[in-house]
Design a protein around this motif. Sequence first.
Motif, PDB file in Angstrom:
ATOM      1  N   TYR A 449     -35.780  -6.740   4.353  1.00  0.00           N
ATOM      2  CA  TYR A 449     -35.493  -5.437   4.960  1.00  0.00           C
ATOM      3  C   TYR A 449     -33.998  -5.129   4.860  1.00  0.00           C
ATOM      4  CZ  TYR A 449     -40.112  -5.629   7.228  1.00  0.00           C
ATOM      5  OH  TYR A 449     -41.454  -5.685   7.485  1.00  0.00           O
ATOM      6  N   LEU A 450     -33.161  -6.131   5.187  1.00  0.00           N
ATOM      7  CA  LEU A 450     -31.711  -5.905   5.189  1.00  0.00           C
ATOM      8  C   LEU A 450     -31.167  -5.710   3.784  1.00  0.00           C
ATOM      9  CD1 LEU A 450     -30.550  -8.429   7.935  1.00  0.00           C
ATOM     10  CD2 LEU A 450     -30.910  -5.975   8.128  1.00  0.00           C
ATOM     11  N   ASP A 451     -31.692  -6.475   2.834  1.00  0.00           N
ATOM     12  CA  ASP A 451     -31.221  -6.333   1.452  1.00  0.00           C
ATOM     13  C   ASP A 451     -31.495  -4.919   0.940  1.00  0.00           C
ATOM     14  OD1 ASP A 451     -30.188  -7.568  -1.050  1.00  0.00           O
ATOM     15  OD2 ASP A 451     -32.198  -7.064  -1.777  1.00  0.00           O
ATOM     16  N   GLU A 452     -32.683  -4.415   1.236  1.00  0.00           N
ATOM     17  CA  GLU A 452     -33.033  -3.052   0.839  1.00  0.00           C
ATOM     18  C   GLU A 452     -32.109  -2.039   1.520  1.00  0.00           C
ATOM     19  OE1 GLU A 452     -36.955  -0.083   1.067  1.00  0.00           O
ATOM     20  OE2 GLU A 452     -37.134  -2.216   1.566  1.00  0.00           O
ATOM     21  N   TYR A 453     -31.813  -2.266   2.780  1.00  0.00           N
ATOM     22  CA  TYR A 453     -30.931  -1.359   3.531  1.00  0.00           C
ATOM     23  C   TYR A 453     -29.515  -1.392   2.960  1.00  0.00           C
ATOM     24  CZ  TYR A 453     -28.966   1.024   7.610  1.00  0.00           C
ATOM     25  OH  TYR A 453     -28.344   1.918   8.435  1.00  0.00           O
ATOM     26  N   LYS A 456     -29.186   0.598  -0.144  1.00  0.00           N
ATOM     27  CA  LYS A 456     -29.275   2.043   0.076  1.00  0.00           C
ATOM     28  C   LYS A 456     -28.027   2.585   0.770  1.00  0.00           C
ATOM     29  CE  LYS A 456     -32.461   5.499   1.940  1.00  0.00           C
ATOM     30  NZ  LYS A 456     -33.770   5.701   2.641  1.00  0.00           N
ATOM     31  N   TYR A 457     -27.476   1.797   1.694  1.00  0.00           N
ATOM     32  CA  TYR A 457     -26.317   2.241   2.474  1.00  0.00           C
ATOM     33  C   TYR A 457     -25.190   1.213   2.304  1.00  0.00           C
ATOM     34  CZ  TYR A 457     -29.971   5.061   4.652  1.00  0.00           C
ATOM     35  OH  TYR A 457     -31.023   5.922   4.870  1.00  0.00           O
ATOM     36  N   ARG A 458     -24.474   1.330   1.201  1.00  0.00           N
ATOM     37  CA  ARG A 458     -23.505   0.296   0.843  1.00  0.00           C
ATOM     38  C   ARG A 458     -22.265   0.299   1.731  1.00  0.00           C
ATOM     39  NH1 ARG A 458     -24.775  -2.132  -3.906  1.00  0.00           N
ATOM     40  NH2 ARG A 458     -26.413  -1.144  -5.164  1.00  0.00           N
ATOM     41  N   LEU A 459     -22.013   1.399   2.445  1.00  0.00           N
ATOM     42  CA  LEU A 459     -20.820   1.478   3.283  1.00  0.00           C
ATOM     43  C   LEU A 459     -21.125   1.246   4.765  1.00  0.00           C
ATOM     44  CD1 LEU A 459     -18.895   4.464   1.664  1.00  0.00           C
ATOM     45  CD2 LEU A 459     -18.773   2.023   1.134  1.00  0.00           C
ATOM     46  N   ARG A 460     -22.375   0.985   5.077  1.00  0.00           N
ATOM     47  CA  ARG A 460     -22.723   0.710   6.474  1.00  0.00           C
ATOM     48  C   ARG A 460     -22.654  -0.793   6.729  1.00  0.00           C
ATOM     49  NH1 ARG A 460     -27.880   4.788   7.583  1.00  0.00           N
ATOM     50  NH2 ARG A 460     -26.830   6.700   6.862  1.00  0.00           N
ATOM     51  N   PRO A 464     -29.096  -0.951  12.052  1.00  0.00           N
ATOM     52  CA  PRO A 464     -29.150  -0.995  13.513  1.00  0.00           C
ATOM     53  C   PRO A 464     -30.253  -1.942  13.991  1.00  0.00           C
ATOM     54  CG  PRO A 464     -28.926   1.266  12.749  1.00  0.00           C
ATOM     55  CD  PRO A 464     -29.156   0.431  11.533  1.00  0.00           C
ATOM     56  N   ILE A 465     -29.950  -2.736  15.008  1.00  0.00           N
ATOM     57  CA  ILE A 465     -30.911  -3.739  15.477  1.00  0.00           C
ATOM     58  C   ILE A 465     -32.231  -3.089  15.878  1.00  0.00           C
ATOM     59  CG2 ILE A 465     -31.390  -5.354  17.358  1.00  0.00           C
ATOM     60  CD1 ILE A 465     -28.511  -6.270  17.214  1.00  0.00           C
ATOM     61  N   GLU A 466     -32.156  -1.942  16.510  1.00  0.00           N
ATOM     62  CA  GLU A 466     -33.391  -1.293  16.950  1.00  0.00           C
ATOM     63  C   GLU A 466     -34.245  -0.877  15.760  1.00  0.00           C
ATOM     64  OE1 GLU A 466     -36.339  -0.471  19.266  1.00  0.00           O
ATOM     65  OE2 GLU A 466     -34.488  -1.432  19.955  1.00  0.00           O
ATOM     66  N   GLU A 467     -33.614  -0.539  14.640  1.00  0.00           N
ATOM     67  CA  GLU A 467     -34.369  -0.185  13.440  1.00  0.00           C
ATOM     68  C   GLU A 467     -35.058  -1.424  12.870  1.00  0.00           C
ATOM     69  OE1 GLU A 467     -33.664   1.971   9.092  1.00  0.00           O
ATOM     70  OE2 GLU A 467     -32.160   2.178  10.678  1.00  0.00           O
ATOM     71  N   VAL A 468     -34.376  -2.561  12.911  1.00  0.00           N
ATOM     72  CA  VAL A 468     -34.999  -3.821  12.472  1.00  0.00           C
ATOM     73  C   VAL A 468     -36.206  -4.132  13.356  1.00  0.00           C
ATOM     74  CG1 VAL A 468     -34.663  -6.294  12.088  1.00  0.00           C
ATOM     75  CG2 VAL A 468     -32.779  -4.692  11.644  1.00  0.00           C
ATOM     76  N   LEU A 503     -26.783  -9.226   6.232  1.00  0.00           N
ATOM     77  CA  LEU A 503     -26.870 -10.528   5.572  1.00  0.00           C
ATOM     78  C   LEU A 503     -25.473 -11.150   5.513  1.00  0.00           C
ATOM     79  CD1 LEU A 503     -29.304  -9.611   2.650  1.00  0.00           C
ATOM     80  CD2 LEU A 503     -29.842 -10.881   4.735  1.00  0.00           C
ATOM     81  N   PRO A 504     -25.393 -12.480   5.569  1.00  0.00           N
ATOM     82  CA  PRO A 504     -24.073 -13.143   5.652  1.00  0.00           C
ATOM     83  C   PRO A 504     -23.148 -12.827   4.482  1.00  0.00           C
ATOM     84  CG  PRO A 504     -25.836 -14.685   6.165  1.00  0.00           C
ATOM     85  CD  PRO A 504     -26.497 -13.442   5.661  1.00  0.00           C
ATOM     86  N   ASP A 505     -23.706 -12.613   3.290  1.00  0.00           N
ATOM     87  CA  ASP A 505     -22.849 -12.397   2.121  1.00  0.00           C
ATOM     88  C   ASP A 505     -22.575 -10.919   1.842  1.00  0.00           C
ATOM     89  OD1 ASP A 505     -25.399 -11.731   1.409  1.00  0.00           O
ATOM     90  OD2 ASP A 505     -25.440 -12.876  -0.456  1.00  0.00           O
TER      91      ASP A 505
END
Length: 628
Positions: A449-453, A456-460, A464-468, A503-505
Amino acid sequence: MTDIVIGTAGHVDHGKTTLIKALTGIETDTTKEEKKRGLSINLGFAYLDLPNNKRVGIVDVPGHERFIKNMVAGLPGIGLILLVVDASEGIMPQTKEHIAILSLLGKTNFLIVLTKVDSVDEEMRELVIEDIQEQVQGTVLEGADIVETDAVTGYGLDNLIAKIEQFTEEEHPVSASGNARLNIDRVFSVKGFGTVVTGTLLDGPISVGDTLYSYATGNKVTVRNIQVHEQNCQQARPGQRTALNLSNVSKQELKRGDVLSRSDQIPVTWMVDVKVTCLPEAQSGIGLWERVRLLIGTKEVLARTVPIGVDDIAPGEEGFLQLRLEEQIVAKQNDRFILRSYSPMMTIGGGQIIDASPKKHRRFRKEVLDSLKIKEEGSLDQLVLDFLMNKKNPFTEVNDLSEFLNKDTAELQHMLEQLQASGEVIRIDDQLWLHPQQLDKLNQLVGGYLDEYHKKYRLRKGMPIEEVRSKLRHLFSNREIDYLLDELVVRRALVSEQHRLSLPDFKVVFNKYQLAAWQLIEKELAKSGFTPVKAEDLLSLDKNAPDVLEAMTGEQVILLTHEYVISKEYYDKAVSLVREYIGEHQEMTLADFRDMTQSSRKTSMLILEYLDKNNVTKRIDNKRVLVD
């Protein structure tokens, strides 16, 4: 041992019902059709009072081939089998099928009862006994006592009663772990009482006043009264023939084959994984997608066969099957069953359920076979680990394990604690457990989920935790989601910052056009100082401003409301001024803050309300104090 249920088996007209009536005085052929045809169609019930003051239940099961399914329905919970053989006919094909069924259902305690012995001469009697001994060699009946009787003359009945009494004096433990379960074999109503069901009680006790879960209606029913052997009692124990008077359910809502239990967690399933033995006399073995009749508990359903690891299971061989059912059943691991061919109806095999709620398998995958072998033969720790590793919902409660493995919760809790100490399972709280491999899968799920996000949003900074949480809510409970996200952060598989996960990286990287927009925003905010700026004014500065402003929010920029923004530098200065002023004067008014920052009343209010919201200050009447 007091809770003994005896069952009869044998060829039609070999004298089962007559024998029971001679022993007990009770007529078990009760319907008009049975009396007219002179054979048992439905299950018949009686009880026998022994000289040692013990009372045993007796189930007279039908012998005719057409009523095999009713015979199987009567066998769950039966401790002793009387195999009835007519002295004038000996063992017949039907008798052999009964022996095969009894063996497949795991029955081990037998008395062979030779009936009608006074109707044959001594030589014939001896020949029949010799033939019986030869034909039961290599079966579960080998070595069983043969008791000669004649129900009409009374010959040998005392000896048979003595053998039964001896059996009741021996220890024959009945499993009493888990929640009580009753496979219904009869449903009727009694005027003034209402709905009554009967069956042999399995797994645990039932008491008057207990609430049971009906797997037929999906509703809860209450036990109003209990009878065992026609006597009222407060509690029925596993192994006893039991009649339950129920409230909150009508006779029309229940039928034979339905299940009642104190638990609502028994799998209701369209598939089962089984270990099956194909009888040597089965004509062609068990192949792929054959239509069969599954007899389990008191229910018969149609199913399709899917051999696992082999093309087919040949006559006389054992193997694993997945049965795809044409209607749902309620079953547990280790429940016994019989398979009969669809047409013509013949017993072809039977065995034991290995997994009552499996996934659909690929037939020749090694890991599937390994898991089935563990379920069949594994020690308790292996069974626990296999269940935790393969469960669809990765989070496991002790009660889930107890229902699946039919083990006591205290025993399983102790085993889980041992596995936790060796690092083989993860403990979430007193009841919730997780296999490390399941945690790895969950990490991959959230990471995806985070990798896809991030793409899509490279500057964010992150999602948001609630979205996860919203992405996981259809899969897991809030309690499970809280644990999962916290655990992944602790293990540094995720980074949590400013109510966002990443993600950590992952790093935010700006190109030259975005950096230019950054500088424009910084310049505008620095120029406005303590006066918040409308977000829409900043967004109009550059086409890259929307993404850049969002990336700056929380670090370089504070979003006071959805409409107004202030630089973090000036916000931090405002916090310092407020703390210093209140520290010296104990309280502060809006006018005091306005004078300190040389800002308007409106913009001062925006900042102070944000401070209140974030627990820096607290408003009391028209003044503010610091939050302790």
